[in-house]
Design a protein around this motif. Structure first.
Motif, PDB file in Angstrom:
ATOM      1  N   VAL A 139       0.874  -1.186   0.000  1.00  0.00           N
ATOM      2  CA  VAL A 139       0.000   0.000   0.000  1.00  0.00           C
ATOM      3  C   VAL A 139       0.906   1.230   0.000  1.00  0.00           C
ATOM      4  CG1 VAL A 139      -1.728   1.329   1.277  1.00  0.00           C
ATOM      5  CG2 VAL A 139      -1.874  -1.173   1.212  1.00  0.00           C
ATOM      6  N   HIS A 140       0.638   2.167  -0.900  1.00  0.00           N
ATOM      7  CA  HIS A 140       1.480   3.356  -1.018  1.00  0.00           C
ATOM      8  C   HIS A 140       1.259   4.279   0.177  1.00  0.00           C
ATOM      9  CE1 HIS A 140       0.572   2.574  -5.566  1.00  0.00           C
ATOM     10  NE2 HIS A 140       1.339   1.656  -5.044  1.00  0.00           N
ATOM     11  N   SER A 141       2.295   4.995   0.561  1.00  0.00           N
ATOM     12  CA  SER A 141       2.136   5.948   1.664  1.00  0.00           C
ATOM     13  C   SER A 141       1.666   7.309   1.154  1.00  0.00           C
ATOM     14  CB  SER A 141       3.455   6.103   2.427  1.00  0.00           C
ATOM     15  OG  SER A 141       4.475   6.546   1.554  1.00  0.00           O
ATOM     16  N   GLY A 142       1.869   7.576  -0.142  1.00  0.00           N
ATOM     17  CA  GLY A 142       1.426   8.851  -0.725  1.00  0.00           C
ATOM     18  C   GLY A 142       0.002   8.760  -1.238  1.00  0.00           C
ATOM     19  N   GLY A 143      -0.617   9.911  -1.446  1.00  0.00           N
ATOM     20  CA  GLY A 143      -2.002   9.952  -1.921  1.00  0.00           C
ATOM     21  C   GLY A 143      -2.156   9.336  -3.309  1.00  0.00           C
ATOM     22  N   ALA A 144      -3.317   8.758  -3.549  1.00  0.00           N
ATOM     23  CA  ALA A 144      -3.611   8.130  -4.845  1.00  0.00           C
ATOM     24  C   ALA A 144      -4.631   8.990  -5.583  1.00  0.00           C
ATOM     25  CB  ALA A 144      -4.159   6.729  -4.631  1.00  0.00           C
ATOM     26  N   LYS A 145      -4.341   9.343  -6.827  1.00  0.00           N
ATOM     27  CA  LYS A 145      -5.233  10.234  -7.575  1.00  0.00           C
ATOM     28  C   LYS A 145      -6.343   9.439  -8.261  1.00  0.00           C
ATOM     29  CE  LYS A 145      -5.271  14.515 -10.040  1.00  0.00           C
ATOM     30  NZ  LYS A 145      -4.482  15.661 -10.469  1.00  0.00           N
ATOM     31  N   PHE A 146      -7.569   9.844  -8.014  1.00  0.00           N
ATOM     32  CA  PHE A 146      -8.729   9.190  -8.620  1.00  0.00           C
ATOM     33  C   PHE A 146      -8.895   9.687 -10.054  1.00  0.00           C
ATOM     34  CE2 PHE A 146     -13.316   9.555  -9.636  1.00  0.00           C
ATOM     35  CZ  PHE A 146     -13.582   8.210  -9.759  1.00  0.00           C
ATOM     36  N   ASP A 147      -9.061   8.734 -10.968  1.00  0.00           N
ATOM     37  CA  ASP A 147      -9.215   9.042 -12.392  1.00  0.00           C
ATOM     38  C   ASP A 147     -10.509   8.384 -12.865  1.00  0.00           C
ATOM     39  OD1 ASP A 147      -9.169   9.151 -15.154  1.00  0.00           O
ATOM     40  OD2 ASP A 147      -7.082   8.533 -15.359  1.00  0.00           O
ATOM     41  N   PHE A 148     -11.522   9.205 -13.167  1.00  0.00           N
ATOM     42  CA  PHE A 148     -12.825   8.641 -13.525  1.00  0.00           C
ATOM     43  C   PHE A 148     -12.764   7.871 -14.845  1.00  0.00           C
ATOM     44  CE2 PHE A 148     -17.351   9.143 -15.044  1.00  0.00           C
ATOM     45  CZ  PHE A 148     -17.854   8.178 -14.181  1.00  0.00           C
ATOM     46  N   GLU A 149     -11.943   8.336 -15.773  1.00  0.00           N
ATOM     47  CA  GLU A 149     -11.817   7.609 -17.045  1.00  0.00           C
ATOM     48  C   GLU A 149     -11.250   6.210 -16.803  1.00  0.00           C
ATOM     49  OE1 GLU A 149     -13.102   8.565 -19.964  1.00  0.00           O
ATOM     50  OE2 GLU A 149     -13.890  10.193 -18.718  1.00  0.00           O
ATOM     51  N   LYS A 150     -10.302   6.118 -15.896  1.00  0.00           N
ATOM     52  CA  LYS A 150      -9.736   4.809 -15.550  1.00  0.00           C
ATOM     53  C   LYS A 150     -10.789   3.950 -14.845  1.00  0.00           C
ATOM     54  CE  LYS A 150      -6.241   1.923 -15.286  1.00  0.00           C
ATOM     55  NZ  LYS A 150      -5.562   1.369 -16.459  1.00  0.00           N
ATOM     56  N   ALA A 151     -11.598   4.571 -14.008  1.00  0.00           N
ATOM     57  CA  ALA A 151     -12.673   3.837 -13.335  1.00  0.00           C
ATOM     58  C   ALA A 151     -13.623   3.240 -14.371  1.00  0.00           C
ATOM     59  CB  ALA A 151     -13.434   4.767 -12.387  1.00  0.00           C
ATOM     60  N   LYS A 152     -13.945   4.015 -15.400  1.00  0.00           N
ATOM     61  CA  LYS A 152     -14.826   3.511 -16.464  1.00  0.00           C
ATOM     62  C   LYS A 152     -14.152   2.379 -17.239  1.00  0.00           C
ATOM     63  CE  LYS A 152     -15.881   7.496 -18.423  1.00  0.00           C
ATOM     64  NZ  LYS A 152     -16.558   8.465 -19.316  1.00  0.00           N
ATOM     65  N   TRP A 153     -12.839   2.489 -17.408  1.00  0.00           N
ATOM     66  CA  TRP A 153     -12.098   1.414 -18.089  1.00  0.00           C
ATOM     67  C   TRP A 153     -12.258   0.094 -17.332  1.00  0.00           C
ATOM     68  CZ3 TRP A 153      -8.104  -1.767 -16.467  1.00  0.00           C
ATOM     69  CH2 TRP A 153      -7.498  -2.544 -17.453  1.00  0.00           C
ATOM     70  N   PHE A 154     -12.148   0.162 -16.009  1.00  0.00           N
ATOM     71  CA  PHE A 154     -12.343  -1.049 -15.206  1.00  0.00           C
ATOM     72  C   PHE A 154     -13.741  -1.621 -15.424  1.00  0.00           C
ATOM     73  CE2 PHE A 154      -8.699   0.375 -12.569  1.00  0.00           C
ATOM     74  CZ  PHE A 154      -8.018  -0.836 -12.494  1.00  0.00           C
ATOM     75  N   ASN A 155     -14.736  -0.737 -15.478  1.00  0.00           N
ATOM     76  CA  ASN A 155     -16.107  -1.221 -15.644  1.00  0.00           C
ATOM     77  C   ASN A 155     -16.284  -1.895 -17.004  1.00  0.00           C
ATOM     78  OD1 ASN A 155     -18.569  -1.144 -13.971  1.00  0.00           O
ATOM     79  ND2 ASN A 155     -19.480  -0.268 -15.805  1.00  0.00           N
ATOM     80  N   HIS A 156     -15.697  -1.292 -18.030  1.00  0.00           N
ATOM     81  CA  HIS A 156     -15.757  -1.874 -19.371  1.00  0.00           C
ATOM     82  C   HIS A 156     -15.124  -3.266 -19.386  1.00  0.00           C
ATOM     83  CE1 HIS A 156     -15.931  -2.130 -23.666  1.00  0.00           C
ATOM     84  NE2 HIS A 156     -14.617  -2.036 -23.843  1.00  0.00           N
ATOM     85  N   GLU A 157     -13.981  -3.383 -18.721  1.00  0.00           N
ATOM     86  CA  GLU A 157     -13.297  -4.679 -18.662  1.00  0.00           C
ATOM     87  C   GLU A 157     -14.152  -5.730 -17.957  1.00  0.00           C
ATOM     88  OE1 GLU A 157     -10.248  -5.504 -20.125  1.00  0.00           O
ATOM     89  OE2 GLU A 157     -10.737  -3.587 -21.079  1.00  0.00           O
ATOM     90  N   TRP A 158     -14.836  -5.310 -16.909  1.00  0.00           N
ATOM     91  CA  TRP A 158     -15.659  -6.275 -16.158  1.00  0.00           C
ATOM     92  C   TRP A 158     -16.948  -6.621 -16.894  1.00  0.00           C
ATOM     93  CZ3 TRP A 158     -14.944  -9.718 -12.497  1.00  0.00           C
ATOM     94  CH2 TRP A 158     -13.756  -9.660 -11.778  1.00  0.00           C
ATOM     95  N   ILE A 159     -17.520  -5.679 -17.624  1.00  0.00           N
ATOM     96  CA  ILE A 159     -18.698  -5.988 -18.444  1.00  0.00           C
ATOM     97  C   ILE A 159     -18.324  -7.051 -19.474  1.00  0.00           C
ATOM     98  CG2 ILE A 159     -20.145  -5.060 -20.320  1.00  0.00           C
ATOM     99  CD1 ILE A 159     -20.549  -2.550 -18.636  1.00  0.00           C
ATOM    100  N   LYS A 160     -17.142  -6.921 -20.070  1.00  0.00           N
ATOM    101  CA  LYS A 160     -16.686  -7.912 -21.050  1.00  0.00           C
ATOM    102  C   LYS A 160     -16.365  -9.250 -20.383  1.00  0.00           C
ATOM    103  CE  LYS A 160     -13.289  -5.410 -22.706  1.00  0.00           C
ATOM    104  NZ  LYS A 160     -12.111  -5.043 -23.543  1.00  0.00           N
ATOM    105  N   LYS A 161     -15.757  -9.178 -19.200  1.00  0.00           N
ATOM    106  CA  LYS A 161     -15.264 -10.387 -18.512  1.00  0.00           C
ATOM    107  C   LYS A 161     -16.383 -11.267 -17.974  1.00  0.00           C
ATOM    108  CE  LYS A 161     -12.268 -11.459 -14.502  1.00  0.00           C
ATOM    109  NZ  LYS A 161     -11.184 -12.261 -15.093  1.00  0.00           N
ATOM    110  N   LEU A 162     -17.419 -10.654 -17.425  1.00  0.00           N
ATOM    111  CA  LEU A 162     -18.499 -11.419 -16.790  1.00  0.00           C
ATOM    112  C   LEU A 162     -19.503 -11.923 -17.821  1.00  0.00           C
ATOM    113  CD1 LEU A 162     -19.255  -9.150 -13.703  1.00  0.00           C
ATOM    114  CD2 LEU A 162     -18.203 -11.421 -13.645  1.00  0.00           C
ATOM    115  N   PRO A 163     -20.148 -13.050 -17.543  1.00  0.00           N
ATOM    116  CA  PRO A 163     -21.248 -13.466 -18.414  1.00  0.00           C
ATOM    117  C   PRO A 163     -22.404 -12.493 -18.270  1.00  0.00           C
ATOM    118  CG  PRO A 163     -21.175 -14.835 -16.442  1.00  0.00           C
ATOM    119  CD  PRO A 163     -19.943 -13.977 -16.410  1.00  0.00           C
ATOM    120  N   ALA A 164     -23.173 -12.319 -19.328  1.00  0.00           N
ATOM    121  CA  ALA A 164     -24.278 -11.350 -19.292  1.00  0.00           C
ATOM    122  C   ALA A 164     -25.280 -11.665 -18.190  1.00  0.00           C
ATOM    123  CB  ALA A 164     -24.978 -11.314 -20.648  1.00  0.00           C
TER     124      ALA A 164
END
Length: 508
Positions: A334-359
């Motif tokens: 776990v990093h000791s410095g702050g982590a920057k939230f990136d909404f575009e990256k968050a959407k990328w994760f969602n896209h990956e999971w929509i593809k990964k999971l069965p409908a």
């Protein structure tokens, strides 16, 4: 010696929605507990009754249920270390506060609100805009350190309102080892005498967290780095009440950063992204704060995104299942410095999971979205077949409407603009004549339809590529969607022919 069973806790205050940082704290607690075969406890810290918000506690539990991070022990799940709501443990705290006073490491303070205001006004300067009740101020105030023993006894017997404050030692260094930051040290001279027990008999966070962690046998405590300044107070309370050897191992998690510092609700409103796990409507103001769930995120994507917001496993891997996170999580990474939230990256994760999971994993959620738009789904299997076909094109769950609603009803309007420049009588004749051979197809499959279409196009002396876009527009209404013959296969023979014929009536 038998090793203690790992017990971790998340202790939210029921004062509103659950911010990203709070859910990440839950996640790291949960992963650590499960990795070590331990227990994850949820304790409601409602000692500040003035900030209590109706519905907030239920919201917290619903959030954790949606995330798949339910506790082993809580107000809802029960357990052997209850009550799990601090307001129901009120009587136990005074005993410990009195013990601290008896040991000379805490004291009664009888100062009224007016006296405290007068002190702040008297001592306020440009260099010290918020004077604190500390080692220098305590000697000027009305407390059991400045009053005689008889005066103190008299005030207590009369039921005079008072608080109990910790007596911070002068010029002492308090240290502890943080699981993320290593050795951390504090000079007690710069820490004020925090209130431990309020006038209403309720403890402050400082006393309650120490007492409850001891009584609930908490072994490891994950909390935000904003609590680091309070750590010396808590170390001293452990030392005076139970012994520092009984103290949990602490990990102070880095902040989640927004575009301009610590991520906040204001960032979400300003930049148009959610900062809460689920929609939260403030019952006092009616203000609605949008959540990731309602925006169309899958819980698998949400916790995956949070896990790597301040942690990585040392490899290039980014997409993790919950089981993989349990297996691979380590506090050391776990990093000791702050982590920057990136909404575009968050959407990328969602896209990956929509593809990964069965409908099937999200078809009911999509079905609800469709029903909200007035489209009733009668056949779940048909819906799931369509979602599998288009899921690679969808980033958020509402995207399925755009990419698949045309399978359930013919388009009300058709955008013919992309083909009008090359539209001619030969092409219109081709589509006018297409209905008969299509109705004659017995094996209604995409490959069969594509072969037939190409043969007919060649017979008409037209390139098949010039005819596929007009057909797509006729079937779906716009220049989008999966392969056109896959669309026709799913629509079926009658619907496909009907849509072509209806579209021809709108073309010159």
């Amino acid at each position: 010696m038998t090793e203690k069973k790992v017990r971790v806790r998340f202790a939210p205050s029921p004062t509103g929605g659950l911010h990203l940082g709070g859910v990440r704290t839950v996640l790291y607690n949960y992963l650590f507990a499960k990795q070590h075969g331990g227990d994850f406890i949820l304790r409601i810290e409602d000692t500040d009754q003035s900030r209590y918000v109706p519905g907030a506690e239920e919201y917290i539990f619903e959030t954790l249920k949606w995330c798949g991070l339910e506790p082993d022990e809580s107000t809802q799940h029960g357990g052997s270390f209850g009550p799990y709501r601090q307001s129901e443990r009120k009587e136990s705290y005074r005993r410990y506060a009195e013990e601290l006073v008896a040991k000379g490491v805490a004291y009664y303070a009888f100062d009224t609100a007016e006296e405290l205001d007068a002190m702040r006004n008297r001592l306020r300067t440009a260099e010290n805009p918020s004077p604190q009740y500390d080692r220098t101020v305590r000697t000027q105030m009305r407390n059991s350190l400045t009053l005689s023993k008889e005066e103190v006894e008299s005030l207590l017997q009369q039921g005079t309102a008072h608080v109990v404050r910790i007596k911070m030692p002068e010029e002492e260094t308090v240290s502890f080892t943080d699981m993320i930051r290593g050795e951390v040290s504090f000079d007690t001279s710069v820490v004020d005498d925090k209130v431990l027990l309020k006038a209403d008999g309720m403890p402050t966070y400082h006393l309650a967290v120490v007492v409850d962690d001891f009584l609930m046998q908490i072994t490891h405590a994950f909390r935000g780095e904003e609590w680091l300044p309070s750590a010396p107070v808590h170390v001293l309370l452990w030392r005076h009440l139970f012994g520092e050897d009984k103290m949990p191992l602490w990990a102070h998690l880095p902040l989640i950063l927004g575009p301009s510092g610590k991520l906040s609700k204001r960032d979400g409103a300003k930049y148009g992204f959610p900062v809460f796990a689920m929609n939260w409507k403030d019952p006092k103001t009616g203000e609605l704060t949008e959540g990731f769930r309602e925006r169309g995120f899958l819980p698998e994507a949400f916790i995956n995104m949070l896990a790597v917001l301040g942690w990585n496993d040392g490899t290039e891997q980014e997409v993790f299942t919950k089981d993989e996170l349990v297996q691979k999580f380590s506090v050391e990474r776990v990093h000791s410095g702050g982590a920057k939230f990136d909404f575009e990256k968050a959407k990328w994760f969602n896209h990956e999971w929509i593809k990964k999971l069965p409908a099937t994993a999200y078809s009911q959620k999509v079905k609800s979205i469709f029903e909200e738009k007035g489209l009733a789904i009668q056949d779940d299997a048909y819906l799931e077949k369509i979602l599998e076909l288009v899921k690679d094109r969808c980033t958020l769950l509402p995207d399925f409407w755009e990419h698949s609603s045309f399978f359930f009803r013919a388009p009300k309007t058709i955008d013919f603009a992309p083909v009008m420049a090359k539209w001619n009588s030969d092409k219109k004749a081709f589509f006018t004549a297409l209905g008969h051979p299509l109705r004659s197809v017995s094996d209604w499959k995409a490959a069969t339809l594509e072969a037939l279409f190409k043969n007919l196009a060649e017979g008409a002396g037209i390139k098949p590529g010039e005819l596929q876009l007009p057909m797509r527009l006729m079937l779906v209404g716009g220049k989008f969607g999966p392969p056109v013959f896959d669309i026709a296969e799913i629509l079926g023979k009658e619907e496909t022919v009907n849509r072509i014929e209806a579209a021809l009536e709108q073309l010159p």
